[in-house]
Design a protein around this motif. Structure first.
Motif, mmCIF file in Angstrom:
data_model
loop_
_atom_site.group_PDB
_atom_site.id
_atom_site.type_symbol
_atom_site.label_atom_id
_atom_site.label_comp_id
_atom_site.label_asym_id
_atom_site.label_seq_id
_atom_site.Cartn_x
_atom_site.Cartn_y
_atom_site.Cartn_z
ATOM 1 N N ILE A 115 28.564 51.873 47.432
ATOM 2 C CA ILE A 115 29.365 51.430 48.575
ATOM 3 C C ILE A 115 28.944 52.126 49.864
ATOM 4 O O ILE A 115 28.986 51.522 50.940
ATOM 5 N N ARG A 116 28.495 53.377 49.785
ATOM 6 C CA ARG A 116 28.158 54.117 51.006
ATOM 7 C C ARG A 116 26.839 53.649 51.630
ATOM 8 O O ARG A 116 26.537 54.011 52.767
ATOM 9 N N ALA A 117 26.082 52.829 50.910
ATOM 10 C CA ALA A 117 24.903 52.213 51.523
ATOM 11 C C ALA A 117 25.308 51.060 52.437
ATOM 12 O O ALA A 117 24.504 50.613 53.258
ATOM 13 N N GLU B 79 40.441 51.046 52.147
ATOM 14 C CA GLU B 79 38.989 51.228 52.023
ATOM 15 C C GLU B 79 38.323 49.932 51.570
ATOM 16 O O GLU B 79 37.325 49.489 52.157
ATOM 17 N N ILE B 80 38.846 49.314 50.534
ATOM 18 C CA ILE B 80 38.243 48.078 50.029
ATOM 19 C C ILE B 80 38.210 47.013 51.117
ATOM 20 O O ILE B 80 37.201 46.305 51.268
ATOM 21 N N ARG B 81 39.270 46.906 51.892
ATOM 22 C CA ARG B 81 39.309 45.860 52.920
ATOM 23 C C ARG B 81 38.290 46.097 54.019
ATOM 24 O O ARG B 81 37.767 45.135 54.607
ATOM 25 N N ARG B 82 37.980 47.354 54.304
ATOM 26 C CA ARG B 82 36.907 47.619 55.265
ATOM 27 C C ARG B 82 35.586 47.041 54.751
ATOM 28 O O ARG B 82 34.783 46.493 55.516
ATOM 29 N N TYR B 83 35.347 47.162 53.461
ATOM 30 C CA TYR B 83 34.115 46.653 52.866
ATOM 31 C C TYR B 83 34.138 45.140 52.729
ATOM 32 O O TYR B 83 33.105 44.481 52.906
ATOM 33 N N ILE C 90 30.811 41.371 51.587
ATOM 34 C CA ILE C 90 30.375 41.546 50.202
ATOM 35 C C ILE C 90 30.883 40.385 49.346
ATOM 36 O O ILE C 90 31.903 39.757 49.655
ATOM 37 N N ASP C 91 30.166 40.112 48.251
ATOM 38 C CA ASP C 91 30.452 38.946 47.420
ATOM 39 C C ASP C 91 31.247 39.278 46.162
ATOM 40 O O ASP C 91 31.834 38.396 45.536
ATOM 41 N N ALA C 92 31.250 40.528 45.769
ATOM 42 C CA ALA C 92 31.982 41.017 44.604
ATOM 43 C C ALA C 92 32.022 42.533 44.743
ATOM 44 O O ALA C 92 31.294 43.103 45.567
ATOM 45 N N PHE C 93 32.865 43.183 43.943
ATOM 46 C CA PHE C 93 32.879 44.649 43.995
ATOM 47 C C PHE C 93 33.364 45.212 42.672
ATOM 48 O O PHE C 93 34.191 44.626 41.982
ATOM 49 N N PHE C 94 32.803 46.366 42.311
ATOM 50 C CA PHE C 94 33.192 47.100 41.119
ATOM 51 C C PHE C 94 34.341 48.040 41.467
ATOM 52 O O PHE C 94 34.281 48.759 42.472
ATOM 53 N N PRO D 89 28.714 45.746 45.433
ATOM 54 C CA PRO D 89 28.629 47.211 45.486
ATOM 55 C C PRO D 89 29.517 47.906 44.450
ATOM 56 O O PRO D 89 30.506 47.360 43.974
ATOM 57 N N TYR D 90 29.163 49.151 44.150
ATOM 58 C CA TYR D 90 29.917 50.022 43.246
ATOM 59 C C TYR D 90 30.224 51.324 43.965
ATOM 60 O O TYR D 90 29.477 51.710 44.874
ATOM 61 N N THR D 91 31.251 52.063 43.645
ATOM 62 C CA THR D 91 32.443 51.752 42.859
ATOM 63 C C THR D 91 33.650 52.206 43.662
ATOM 64 O O THR D 91 33.638 53.335 44.197
ATOM 65 N N PHE D 92 34.675 51.377 43.725
ATOM 66 C CA PHE D 92 35.926 51.756 44.369
ATOM 67 C C PHE D 92 36.839 52.398 43.337
ATOM 68 O O PHE D 92 37.110 51.830 42.283
ATOM 69 N N ARG D 93 37.331 53.608 43.678
ATOM 70 C CA ARG D 93 38.194 54.369 42.772
ATOM 71 C C ARG D 93 39.467 54.755 43.533
ATOM 72 O O ARG D 93 39.408 55.051 44.726
ATOM 73 N N PRO D 94 40.618 54.780 42.844
ATOM 74 C CA PRO D 94 41.884 54.875 43.580
ATOM 75 C C PRO D 94 42.375 56.274 43.888
ATOM 76 O O PRO D 94 43.322 56.430 44.678
#
Length: 351
Positions: free
Chosen positions: A262-264, A324-328, A333-337, A293-298
């Motif tokens: 995600i940070r890329a 955070e997820i909404r910023r991405y 992005i097309d999908a996210f882990f 992108p990977y990985t969103f953690r709560p």
């Protein structure tokens, strides 16, 4: 290269953005167990992700790596004490117990443990066995039928070069397993790897992918790193080069999507808040590649400091994770882990 504002306005390439249950719902259950995958599906995941390694007798099982000491109770089994050893895995010296030194029957005598006990609950430790890929497919098929919705599977080939060198290649066994199940002959499947050669091999076996249900995802590690198969062959290609416009066009010749950290996509600024988006999503879309992108953690521990709630790194910070997820999502992005698909679903659907 687009300006940060233009990058932030990027539209997804996919028809809809997908939530991928990273190792299942690994924030809530021990990773890669059937219970973790079932929880991910119950919480709204569109895909679940089984990482794959091999047993001594050639069975695909779901573990994040072939070293199983950190995610099972193998150390508590005196009958397996002598199997603790050191190996060179992907250029790194690793000590522990390894899946390829155990038969499936032996692995089935073990029970899963939480990988991150300092951050996540251990209440489910000791309850769930190691799952096979076949069992995961059967679970997903049953859940799909019960819920009346198609649920995808996004298997990752782990340590592809290493397993090939010890005579246990994963790629053809994976294709055979997918072909053996009626569900995975038609349901969405996306095979992923941090290596390059095995994805090119699979593209050759599968054809151009335009009419099949199996797609390919090129995972991308830290910019300074190399795909291990490239490094092992003495090549010079880095992930940084793969993330340039030219590199992305090269990936598009054999894969359908990229999976960067995600940070890329939105790096942390010097004050460790989320900075401006890079051009990666825009450049990947221009090459015809989706971005997963990977990985969103709560937990607070994984979030930028300005999104924390309180000072406890263990705190499950739903509001901060959604922000955070909404910023991405705004980058296109097309999908996210995500380790917590319920939170991912709320971020995406606004519920």
């Amino acid at each position: 290269m687009p300006t940060p504002a233009a990058a932030a306005a990027e539209k997804p390439l996919a028809a809809r953005v997908l939530v991928i249950g990273h190792r299942g719902a690994s924030a809530l259950r021990p990773e890669h167990t059937l219970a973790s995958y079932a929880k991910a599906i119950a919480d709204g995941a569109d895909f679940v992700e089984p990482d794959l390694v091999m047993t001594k007798d050639g069975v695909l099982v779901t573990r994040h790596e072939n070293e199983i000491g950190s995610t099972t109770d193998v150390a508590d089994h005196p009958e397996f004490a002598a199997r603790r050893t050191g190996k060179l895995i992907d250029g790194r010296q690793v000590t522990g117990w390894f899946s390829e030194d155990f038969s499936l029957a032996e692995l089935k005598s073990l029970r899963a443990r939480e990988r991150l006990p300092k951050l996540r609950s251990t209440r489910y430790d000791g309850q769930f066995p190691i799952a096979t890929l076949d069992e995961v497919i059967d679970l997903v098929a049953a859940e799909s039928t019960a819920r009346g919705q198609v649920i995808g599977i996004i298997p990752e080939i782990k340590h592809g070069t290493y397993f090939r060198t010890i005579g246990l290649p994963l790629e053809d066994r994976l294709l055979a397993a997918l072909a053996a199940h009626a569900y995975t002959r038609t349901a969405p499947v996306e095979i992923q790897s941090f290596e390059v050669g095995n994805l090119k091999y699979l593209r050759g076996k599968l054809g151009d992918g335009m009419h099949g249900n199996i797609r390919l995802l090129q995972l991308l590690g830290d910019a300074v790193e190399q795909p291990y198969d490239v490094a092992a062959a003495g090549g010079k290609l880095t992930y940084a080069q793969m993330m340039t416009p030219a590199g992305l066009r090269g990936i598009a010749g054999y894969a359908d999507a990229i999976g960067p950290n995600i940070r890329a996509i939105i790096p942390l600024a010097s004050n460790r808040t989320l900075g401006a988006p890079t051009s990666l999503v825009h450049d990947a879309h221009a090459a015809g590649l989706e971005v997963h992108p990977y990985t969103f953690r709560p937990e607070n521990h994984f979030l930028p400091p300005d999104l924390w709630q309180g000072a406890d790194p263990r705190h499950v910070n739903q509001a901060g994770a959604i922000a955070e997820i909404r910023r991405y999502l705004a980058t296109g992005i097309d999908a996210f882990f995500t380790d917590d698909p319920a939170i991912g679903r709320k971020a995406l659907d606004g519920r």
